[in-house]
Design a protein around this motif. Structure first.
Motif, short mmCIF file in Angstrom:
data_model
loop_
_atom_site.label_atom_id
_atom_site.label_comp_id
_atom_site.label_asym_id
_atom_site.label_seq_id
_atom_site.Cartn_x
_atom_site.Cartn_y
_atom_site.Cartn_z
N THR A 4 0.80 -1.22 0.00
CA THR A 4 0.00 0.00 0.00
C THR A 4 0.82 1.24 0.00
OG1 THR A 4 -0.08 0.16 2.37
CG2 THR A 4 -1.75 -1.15 1.30
N LEU A 5 1.80 1.16 -0.58
CA LEU A 5 2.82 2.14 -0.41
C LEU A 5 2.48 3.57 -0.65
CD1 LEU A 5 5.66 0.03 -1.79
CD2 LEU A 5 5.13 0.61 0.49
N PHE A 6 2.42 4.10 -1.71
CA PHE A 6 3.15 5.28 -2.11
C PHE A 6 2.37 6.53 -2.24
CE2 PHE A 6 6.98 3.39 -2.28
CZ PHE A 6 6.64 2.08 -2.37
N ALA A 7 2.79 7.48 -2.60
CA ALA A 7 3.93 8.32 -2.62
C ALA A 7 3.54 9.75 -2.84
CB ALA A 7 4.94 7.87 -3.60
N ALA A 8 3.94 10.44 -3.91
CA ALA A 8 3.76 11.89 -3.94
C ALA A 8 3.63 12.43 -5.35
CB ALA A 8 4.91 12.55 -3.23
N THR A 9 3.54 13.74 -5.48
CA THR A 9 3.34 14.37 -6.77
C THR A 9 4.27 15.54 -6.97
OG1 THR A 9 1.28 14.84 -5.62
CG2 THR A 9 1.09 14.02 -7.82
N SER A 10 5.56 15.29 -7.02
CA SER A 10 6.52 16.37 -7.10
C SER A 10 6.58 17.04 -8.47
CB SER A 10 7.91 15.87 -6.70
OG SER A 10 8.34 14.86 -7.58
N GLU A 44 9.66 16.88 0.47
CA GLU A 44 10.32 17.25 -0.78
C GLU A 44 11.82 17.41 -0.53
OE1 GLU A 44 9.05 17.60 -3.96
OE2 GLU A 44 7.24 16.78 -3.04
N THR A 45 12.64 16.79 -1.37
CA THR A 45 14.09 16.91 -1.28
C THR A 45 14.64 17.24 -2.66
OG1 THR A 45 14.63 14.61 -1.82
CG2 THR A 45 14.10 15.10 0.49
N ALA A 46 15.92 17.51 -2.75
CA ALA A 46 16.55 17.77 -4.04
C ALA A 46 16.47 16.55 -4.96
CB ALA A 46 18.00 18.18 -3.84
N ASP A 47 16.34 15.36 -4.36
CA ASP A 47 16.29 14.12 -5.13
C ASP A 47 14.88 13.70 -5.52
OD1 ASP A 47 19.07 13.82 -5.01
OD2 ASP A 47 18.94 12.82 -3.07
N GLY A 48 13.86 14.37 -5.03
CA GLY A 48 12.48 14.01 -5.31
C GLY A 48 11.65 14.06 -4.05
N THR A 49 10.56 13.30 -4.02
CA THR A 49 9.70 13.22 -2.86
C THR A 49 10.05 11.97 -2.08
OG1 THR A 49 7.90 14.36 -3.98
CG2 THR A 49 7.32 13.07 -2.05
N GLU A 62 6.67 -3.94 14.32
CA GLU A 62 6.86 -2.68 13.59
C GLU A 62 7.60 -2.92 12.28
OE1 GLU A 62 8.52 0.47 15.91
OE2 GLU A 62 7.30 -0.04 17.65
N MET A 63 7.19 -2.18 11.25
CA MET A 63 7.83 -2.24 9.94
C MET A 63 8.04 -0.82 9.44
SD MET A 63 5.58 -5.29 8.24
CE MET A 63 4.03 -4.72 8.96
N SER A 64 9.14 -0.62 8.72
CA SER A 64 9.43 0.68 8.13
C SER A 64 9.68 0.52 6.64
CB SER A 64 10.67 1.30 8.77
OG SER A 64 10.44 1.56 10.13
N MET A 65 9.23 1.48 5.86
CA MET A 65 9.42 1.49 4.43
C MET A 65 9.92 2.86 4.00
SD MET A 65 7.64 1.91 1.06
CE MET A 65 6.64 3.07 1.86
N HIS A 66 10.79 2.89 3.00
CA HIS A 66 11.37 4.14 2.52
C HIS A 66 11.44 4.11 0.99
CE1 HIS A 66 14.15 7.54 2.14
NE2 HIS A 66 14.73 6.80 1.22
N VAL A 67 11.11 5.26 0.40
CA VAL A 67 11.27 5.42 -1.05
C VAL A 67 11.43 6.90 -1.35
CG1 VAL A 67 8.79 5.53 -1.52
CG2 VAL A 67 10.35 4.83 -3.34
N THR A 68 12.29 7.21 -2.33
CA THR A 68 12.39 8.56 -2.87
C THR A 68 11.98 8.48 -4.33
OG1 THR A 68 14.15 9.17 -1.33
CG2 THR A 68 13.92 10.52 -3.32
N LEU A 69 11.00 9.29 -4.69
CA LEU A 69 10.39 9.21 -6.02
C LEU A 69 10.62 10.46 -6.85
CD1 LEU A 69 6.97 7.92 -4.80
CD2 LEU A 69 8.69 6.58 -5.96
N LYS A 70 10.68 10.24 -8.13
CA LYS A 70 10.57 11.31 -9.12
C LYS A 70 9.47 10.85 -10.07
CE LYS A 70 15.23 13.07 -8.90
NZ LYS A 70 16.47 13.36 -9.60
#
Length: 145
Positions: A4-10, A44-49, A62-70
């Motif tokens: 059920t991840l994601f994410a953003a609209t950079s 928001e980062t220089a690399d994306g969201t 507990e579980m952790s998930m990480h992603v940086t998207l463009k």
């Protein structure tokens, strides 16, 4: 849930999803067991969201998930998700995004994410197959914190 991840609209100036969100378990619908809690933080980062997600399962684990998207139509690595190892993101408009989840290059699920017009609610529709072969079709509702 991890599918059920994601994410953003950079792709748009100020991303409507940026900020902290808490899962409203009572308003959400799960095809399996509901988690105890989940939070998402979009930045928001220089690399994306960047999305940092923390989930506490029904078993208390507990579980952790990480992603940086463009939003460039390319696969981006995901860590902490047993169901997928990459995600491809597309911004449909300032409040709506669509994601294709992949494992070993094969599509295993989709995520459709919408931020409400007032910016207070995040709805995430997830469909696909978990790594164990079980299908899922979940609707997660998050409240802005």
């Amino acid at each position: 849930l991890l599918g059920t991840l994601f994410a953003a609209t950079s792709a748009f100036a100020a991303d409507a999803v940026d900020g902290s969100w808490k899962l409203n378990v009572a308003m959400s619908k799960f095809s399996g067991t509901a988690p105890k809690s989940a939070t998402r933080v979009y930045t928001e980062t220089a690399d994306g969201t960047t999305l940092e997600q923390k989930t506490v399962g029904a078993d208390g684990k507990e579980m952790s998930m990480h992603v940086t998207l463009k939003y460039d139509g390319k696969d981006h690595p995901v860590t902490g998700n047993p169901d997928a190892d990459t995600v491809e993101a597309k911004a449909l408009d300032a409040h709506t995004s669509h994601f294709t989840m992949k494992r070993d290059g094969k599509v295993v699920g989709t995520v459709h994410r919408v931020v409400s017009a007032d910016g207070k609610t995040l709805t995430v529709n997830n469909k696909g197959t978990h790594a164990d072969g079980k299908a899922y079709d979940d609707t997660l509702v998050f409240d802005r914190q």
